[in-house]
Write a protein that holds these residues in place. Structure first.
Motif, PDB file in Angstrom:
ATOM      1  N   ILE A   1      -4.047  10.209   4.273  1.00 27.97           N
ATOM      2  CA  ILE A   1      -5.429   9.727   4.535  1.00 27.97           C
ATOM      3  C   ILE A   1      -6.053  10.844   5.074  1.00 27.97           C
ATOM      4  CG2 ILE A   1      -6.901   8.055   5.722  1.00 27.97           C
ATOM      5  CD1 ILE A   1      -4.360   6.361   5.542  1.00 27.97           C
TER       6      ILE A   1
ATOM      7  N   LYS B   1       1.678   1.778  -3.294  1.00 26.05           N
ATOM      8  CA  LYS B   1       0.764   2.102  -4.324  1.00 26.05           C
ATOM      9  C   LYS B   1       0.158   3.364  -3.997  1.00 26.05           C
ATOM     10  CE  LYS B   1      -3.553  -0.869  -4.346  1.00 26.05           C
ATOM     11  NZ  LYS B   1      -4.121  -1.913  -3.763  1.00 26.05           N
ATOM     12  N   TYR B   2      -0.266   3.728  -3.030  1.00 24.83           N
ATOM     13  CA  TYR B   2      -0.958   4.934  -2.693  1.00 24.83           C
ATOM     14  C   TYR B   2      -0.021   6.187  -2.674  1.00 24.83           C
ATOM     15  CZ  TYR B   2      -4.833   1.855  -2.286  1.00 24.83           C
ATOM     16  OH  TYR B   2      -5.576   1.204  -2.446  1.00 24.83           O
TER      17      TYR B   2
ATOM     18  N   ASN C   1       0.856  -1.261   0.137  1.00 28.23           N
ATOM     19  CA  ASN C   1      -0.052  -0.007  -0.031  1.00 28.23           C
ATOM     20  C   ASN C   1       0.894   1.281  -0.046  1.00 28.23           C
ATOM     21  OD1 ASN C   1      -2.347  -1.331  -0.006  1.00 28.23           O
ATOM     22  ND2 ASN C   1      -2.702  -1.177   2.248  1.00 28.23           N
TER      23      ASN C   1
ATOM     24  N   LYS D   1     -13.697  -1.852   1.982  1.00 27.57           N
ATOM     25  CA  LYS D   1     -13.789  -0.226   1.678  1.00 27.57           C
ATOM     26  C   LYS D   1     -12.556   0.186   0.986  1.00 27.57           C
ATOM     27  CE  LYS D   1     -15.257   3.759   2.967  1.00 27.57           C
ATOM     28  NZ  LYS D   1     -16.537   4.283   2.789  1.00 27.57           N
ATOM     29  N   ARG D   2     -12.835   1.141   0.011  1.00 21.22           N
ATOM     30  CA  ARG D   2     -11.830   1.820  -0.730  1.00 21.22           C
ATOM     31  C   ARG D   2     -12.123   3.115  -0.525  1.00 21.22           C
ATOM     32  NH1 ARG D   2      -9.316   0.823  -5.906  1.00 21.22           N
ATOM     33  NH2 ARG D   2      -7.385   0.912  -4.681  1.00 21.22           N
ATOM     34  N   LEU D   3     -11.324   4.019  -0.561  1.00 25.83           N
ATOM     35  CA  LEU D   3     -11.695   5.548  -0.480  1.00 25.83           C
ATOM     36  C   LEU D   3     -11.571   6.150  -1.910  1.00 25.83           C
ATOM     37  CD1 LEU D   3      -9.489   6.502   2.365  1.00 25.83           C
ATOM     38  CD2 LEU D   3     -11.684   6.074   2.532  1.00 25.83           C
ATOM     39  N   HIS D   4     -11.163   5.122  -3.010  1.00 22.62           N
ATOM     40  CA  HIS D   4     -11.183   5.790  -4.427  1.00 22.62           C
ATOM     41  C   HIS D   4     -11.957   4.965  -5.253  1.00 22.62           C
ATOM     42  CE1 HIS D   4      -7.571   7.538  -2.388  1.00 22.62           C
ATOM     43  NE2 HIS D   4      -7.323   6.302  -1.909  1.00 22.62           N
TER      44      HIS D   4
ATOM     45  N   ILE E   1     -10.969   2.797   6.742  1.00 27.44           N
ATOM     46  CA  ILE E   1      -9.923   1.853   5.895  1.00 27.44           C
ATOM     47  C   ILE E   1      -9.847   0.493   6.199  1.00 27.44           C
ATOM     48  CG2 ILE E   1      -9.053   4.114   4.836  1.00 27.44           C
ATOM     49  CD1 ILE E   1      -6.645   3.643   6.890  1.00 27.44           C
TER      50      ILE E   1
ATOM     51  N   GLY F   1      -7.975  -2.556  -6.944  1.00 32.63           N
ATOM     52  CA  GLY F   1      -7.939  -3.429  -5.530  1.00 32.63           C
ATOM     53  C   GLY F   1      -9.351  -3.754  -4.921  1.00 32.63           C
ATOM     54  N   THR F   2      -9.299  -4.531  -3.919  1.00 39.32           N
ATOM     55  CA  THR F   2     -10.829  -4.887  -3.531  1.00 39.32           C
ATOM     56  C   THR F   2     -11.075  -4.357  -1.940  1.00 39.32           C
ATOM     57  OG1 THR F   2      -9.657  -6.700  -2.388  1.00 39.32           O
ATOM     58  CG2 THR F   2     -10.422  -7.144  -4.583  1.00 39.32           C
ATOM     59  N   GLY F   3     -10.137  -3.624  -1.629  1.00 42.18           N
ATOM     60  CA  GLY F   3     -10.417  -3.089  -0.183  1.00 42.18           C
ATOM     61  C   GLY F   3     -10.407  -4.102   0.997  1.00 42.18           C
TER      62      GLY F   3
ATOM     63  N   ASP G   1       5.142   6.184   4.701  1.00 41.70           N
ATOM     64  CA  ASP G   1       5.362   6.603   3.259  1.00 41.70           C
ATOM     65  C   ASP G   1       5.109   8.029   3.246  1.00 41.70           C
ATOM     66  OD1 ASP G   1       2.320   7.311   2.615  1.00 41.70           O
ATOM     67  OD2 ASP G   1       1.767   5.225   2.879  1.00 41.70           O
TER      68      ASP G   1
ATOM     69  N   GLY H   1      -7.333  -5.691   1.859  1.00 41.49           N
ATOM     70  CA  GLY H   1      -5.966  -5.859   2.504  1.00 41.49           C
ATOM     71  C   GLY H   1      -5.929  -5.545   4.157  1.00 41.49           C
ATOM     72  N   LEU H   2      -6.342  -4.298   4.625  1.00 40.98           N
ATOM     73  CA  LEU H   2      -6.287  -3.512   5.732  1.00 40.98           C
ATOM     74  C   LEU H   2      -7.030  -4.304   6.518  1.00 40.98           C
ATOM     75  CD1 LEU H   2      -6.025   0.043   5.055  1.00 40.98           C
ATOM     76  CD2 LEU H   2      -3.991  -1.491   5.710  1.00 40.98           C
TER      77      LEU H   2
HETATM   78  P1  ADP Z   1      -7.049  -1.843  -1.295  1.00 40.33           P
HETATM   79  O1  ADP Z   1      -5.476  -1.332  -1.501  1.00 40.33           O
HETATM   80  O2  ADP Z   1      -7.262  -3.055  -1.938  1.00 40.33           O
HETATM   81  O3  ADP Z   1      -7.976  -0.785  -1.597  1.00 40.33           O
HETATM   82  P2  ADP Z   1      -6.864  -1.884   1.626  1.00 40.33           P
HETATM   83  O4  ADP Z   1      -7.771  -2.477   2.554  1.00 40.33           O
HETATM   84  O5  ADP Z   1      -5.567  -2.410   1.369  1.00 40.33           O
HETATM   85  O6  ADP Z   1      -7.278  -2.260   0.129  1.00 40.33           O
HETATM   86  O7  ADP Z   1      -7.011  -0.706   1.616  1.00 40.33           O
HETATM   87  C1  ADP Z   1      -8.200   0.299   1.908  1.00 40.33           C
HETATM   88  C2  ADP Z   1      -8.101   1.837   1.527  1.00 40.33           C
HETATM   89  O8  ADP Z   1      -7.195   2.522   2.492  1.00 40.33           O
HETATM   90  C3  ADP Z   1      -7.301   1.827   0.257  1.00 40.33           C
HETATM   91  O9  ADP Z   1      -8.378   1.939  -0.830  1.00 40.33           O
HETATM   92  C4  ADP Z   1      -6.928   3.236   0.428  1.00 40.33           C
HETATM   93  O10 ADP Z   1      -7.967   4.257  -0.166  1.00 40.33           O
HETATM   94  C5  ADP Z   1      -6.607   3.514   1.664  1.00 40.33           C
HETATM   95  N1  ADP Z   1      -5.116   3.104   1.939  1.00 40.33           N
HETATM   96  C6  ADP Z   1      -4.465   2.179   2.461  1.00 40.33           C
HETATM   97  N2  ADP Z   1      -3.089   2.306   2.436  1.00 40.33           N
HETATM   98  C7  ADP Z   1      -2.960   3.739   2.381  1.00 40.33           C
HETATM   99  C8  ADP Z   1      -1.767   4.260   2.234  1.00 40.33           C
HETATM  100  N3  ADP Z   1      -0.539   3.923   2.646  1.00 40.33           N
HETATM  101  N4  ADP Z   1      -1.994   5.817   2.151  1.00 40.33           N
HETATM  102  C9  ADP Z   1      -3.079   6.211   1.440  1.00 40.33           C
HETATM  103  N5  ADP Z   1      -4.360   5.461   1.655  1.00 40.33           N
HETATM  104  C10 ADP Z   1      -4.335   4.149   1.822  1.00 40.33           C
END
Ligand code: ADP
Length: 384
Positions: free
Chosen positions: A312, A277-278, A274, A325-328, A320, A336-338, A307, A340-341
């Protein structure tokens, strides 16, 4: 004023001790080498309901339920060897036959010449504490059961839904391949969207299946050198690190901890992925380390992955960690599927730890923190 004699000093000390014993809320009793009660304070009277006249001269077994006789024998044998038995959680009987949960400390008593003459017993009533412990335990069991049921439900649903989904996928694929000449462009486009959506649904179901499986399988907790874990992950991510020109900085060597190596590896991997990626542009540094003075868990090792990415918003800090749950938008930042976290949170919770994120706001980078509490050694008790 005339100096006091040694005898007077001893007498004063004796009076002082007697008043201490008498005024104590704990029950303090004396026992002879023959197992007979010799002294009985007010605390004992209040706790057990016997007056000194009723109980002094009676066997100490009067206060002990038969199922605890064997335990008492061990304590008695230790006392006869001149050893102390401290903070033993046990049960005692009151005059009206109630069982009391108590904390017992037994110390040998010697006369002036050092000869063993009996024992003093301090008995502290812990019935209320035990009641609270029992209800907390019952609550924890109920919670565990309901979590287990939820995991079982999610497992069955995601598992069983996969089969009809596969049917839908292959039939829409057949349609695309075998009936392409009968469909106009709009029809083909809609069918392709259907294939894409069903693939996405399959990925979501796989993630849900994995998430629920985490709660259905035992952890393999072993001493784990986290430096090895990180090196393995960086090896796996080396291509994407190079492509994105990201440097990972290990701030200090990480400790060796008791944990499930594979699952904790997954947490690090998700968080590092992440962090890479973000990120919009110009964020080429990811830091990994740990602190021991984080205000949220002072004194504990708090691991972090920091990072320089998109950051956020404060209001999304809890959301998150929710599954799916994705913020995007769906395909932004590589998609992504939301989940991982949510998986990270489940793994850390299984380890008894906490995971959270901090950020100075959008565009200002994010730091993910987590703890892996280590088992503290248990207080010493007798082997029964
Ligand atoms: P995914 O990456 O598949 O969307 P995650 O559960 O890993 O799923 O993350 C959930 C959401 O949290 C992401 O869609 C993103 O919006 C936010 N997020 C996660 N990691 C970061 C990060 N390092 N910086 C900013 N936003 C993040």
């Amino acid at each position: 004023m005339a100096a006091r004699t040694r005898f007077e000093i001893e007498q004063e000390a004796q009076a002082f001790l007697s008043s201490l014993v008498e005024s104590s809320d704990d029950s303090i009793i004396g026992e002879s080498l023959g197992g007979i009660i010799t002294t009985w304070n007010k605390g004992a009277e209040k706790l057990f309901g016997y007056t000194p006249e009723e109980i002094i001269g009676q066997p100490v077994r009067t206060l002990i339920p038969p199922d605890k006789y064997a335990e008492e024998e061990i304590i008695f044998a230790r006392m006869r060897r001149g050893e102390r038995s401290q903070h033993i959680e046990t049960v005692r009987l009151t005059k009206d036959g109630r069982r009391l949960d108590v904390l017992l400390t037994v110390s040998p008593v010697r006369d002036k010449k050092g000869r063993l003459i009996g024992a003093s017993k301090i008995i502290h009533d812990i019935t209320d504490r035990k009641e609270v412990e029992k209800s907390l335990l019952a609550y924890a069991h109920a919670l565990q059961r309901s979590n287990q049921e939820l995991d079982d439900f999610a497992y069955i649903v995601s598992h069983d839904l996969k089969e009809p989904l596969r049917g839908l996928q292959s039939f829409s694929q057949f349609l695309l391949e075998d009936y392409a000449d009968k469909l106009d462009d709009e029809g083909k486009r809609k069918l392709r969207t259907m294939v894409d959506l069903s693939k996405r649904l399959e990925t979501l179901l796989d993630n849900l299946l994995y998430y629920s499986r985490l709660g259905r399988t035992e952890m393999a907790v072993l001493q784990t050198d986290l430096n090895d874990v990180i090196q393995d992950i960086l090896g796996m991510l080396s291509i994407s690190l190079k492509e994105k020109n990201v440097v990972v900085e290990i701030i200090q060597p990480l400790p060796t901890v008791q944990c499930d190596r594979v699952r904790i590896g997954e947490v690090f991997q998700n968080l590092i992925t992440n962090a890479i990626k973000y990120c919009d542009k110009g964020c080429n540094r990811v830091q990994i380390g740990y602190v021991t003075d984080h205000p949220r868990a002072p004194g504990e090792n708090v691991f972090y992955i920091r990072d320089q990415g998109i950051g956020i918003n404060e209001k999304d800090m809890d959301a998150i960690f929710k599954i799916f749950k994705r913020l995007h938008p769906r395909d932004a930042y590589g998609g992504g599927t939301g989940s991982g976290l949510a998986i990270c949170k489940k793994i850390i919770t299984q380890h008894g730890g906490e995971i959270w994120a901090e950020s100075l706001g959008e565009g200002k980078g994010a730091t993910f923190f987590f703890t892996i509490p280590q088992q503290k050694s248990k207080p010493l008790t007798l082997p029964f």
